[in-house]
Write a protein that holds these residues in place. Structure first.
Motif, mmCIF file in Angstrom:
data_model
loop_
_atom_site.group_PDB
_atom_site.id
_atom_site.type_symbol
_atom_site.label_atom_id
_atom_site.label_comp_id
_atom_site.label_asym_id
_atom_site.label_seq_id
_atom_site.Cartn_x
_atom_site.Cartn_y
_atom_site.Cartn_z
ATOM 1 N N GLN A 60 29.319 -38.913 60.397
ATOM 2 C CA GLN A 60 28.972 -37.927 61.418
ATOM 3 C C GLN A 60 27.708 -37.165 61.019
ATOM 4 O O GLN A 60 26.848 -36.929 61.855
ATOM 5 C CB GLN A 60 30.125 -36.947 61.627
ATOM 6 C CG GLN A 60 29.829 -35.920 62.694
ATOM 7 C CD GLN A 60 30.980 -34.956 62.874
ATOM 8 O OE1 GLN A 60 32.033 -35.139 62.300
ATOM 9 N NE2 GLN A 60 30.774 -33.930 63.660
ATOM 10 N N LEU A 61 27.610 -36.770 59.776
ATOM 11 C CA LEU A 61 26.432 -36.038 59.322
ATOM 12 C C LEU A 61 25.405 -36.946 58.669
ATOM 13 O O LEU A 61 24.215 -36.694 58.730
ATOM 14 C CB LEU A 61 26.839 -34.949 58.319
ATOM 15 C CG LEU A 61 27.733 -33.846 58.837
ATOM 16 C CD1 LEU A 61 28.099 -32.904 57.718
ATOM 17 C CD2 LEU A 61 27.040 -33.090 59.938
ATOM 18 N N LYS A 82 22.438 -30.191 60.827
ATOM 19 C CA LYS A 82 23.766 -30.640 61.253
ATOM 20 C C LYS A 82 24.861 -29.904 60.479
ATOM 21 O O LYS A 82 25.877 -29.511 61.051
ATOM 22 C CB LYS A 82 23.905 -32.150 61.070
ATOM 23 C CG LYS A 82 23.136 -32.959 62.090
ATOM 24 C CD LYS A 82 23.355 -34.447 61.890
ATOM 25 C CE LYS A 82 22.589 -35.256 62.911
ATOM 26 N NZ LYS A 82 22.820 -36.706 62.746
ATOM 27 N N ASN A 85 25.174 -26.364 61.854
ATOM 28 C CA ASN A 85 25.915 -26.368 63.116
ATOM 29 C C ASN A 85 27.410 -26.554 62.874
ATOM 30 O O ASN A 85 28.240 -25.903 63.520
ATOM 31 C CB ASN A 85 25.392 -27.458 64.046
ATOM 32 C CG ASN A 85 24.000 -27.165 64.553
ATOM 33 O OD1 ASN A 85 23.568 -26.013 64.596
ATOM 34 N ND2 ASN A 85 23.275 -28.200 64.926
#
Length: 151
Positions: A60-61, A82, A85
């Motif tokens: 995801q990151l 990222k 966030n």
């Protein structure tokens, strides 16, 4: 004085008493409605943090589809943004503020994606000792934030 419980009421008196009863009943129902509405609004407006349900999906990151290579500065910036966030979503802005840019990179690689410290050093083009020191600093700062907020 007229005894209203024993004597018949005139048309005007009957209308007046019915009006008082009707207005009182209407106010009572309106008060109940407002109380129920207020309770429901309070429950509906609660926006508390969701804990233990956030799952970081694979990659995801960190996007490693193109193979592993030392990160470019733009890639490092995207990775840190990222993470910022993600920390905002998890309401962990205290940790976000305390970590440096380099520590955030190490945090993503070592703690989120479970990359070895040696590989993290190669990806970031730094010595392994630097990664080790940043990990110790991250641990210290995160523990400090946990103590600060009593979590």
């Amino acid at each position: 004085m007229k005894d209203y419980l024993k004597e018949n009421l005139s048309k005007g008196e009957d209308d007046e008493i019915r009006g008082i009863i009707w207005k009182t009943a209407q106010k009572y129902k309106l008060n109940i409605y407002h109380r129920k509405k207020m309770k429901m609004e309070c429950i509906d407006n609660i926006d508390g943090p969701v804990s233990d349900t956030y799952k970081i999906e694979e990659n995801q990151l960190l996007n490693i589809e193109g193979g592993l290579h030392p990160f470019l500065e733009e890639e490092k910036l995207v990775l840190v943004n990222k993470l910022d966030n993600l920390l905002d979503d998890l309401e962990l802005s205290g940790i976000k503020r305390t970590l440096t840019f380099g520590e955030k990179l190490v945090f993503v690689l070592v703690y989120v994606h479970k990359v070895s410290q040696s590989l993290a050093a190669k990806l970031l083009k730094v010595q392994r000792k630097t990664i080790y020191n940043r990990c110790k600093s991250i641990d210290k700062k995160v523990k400090g934030e946990i103590k600060k907020y009593g979590r």
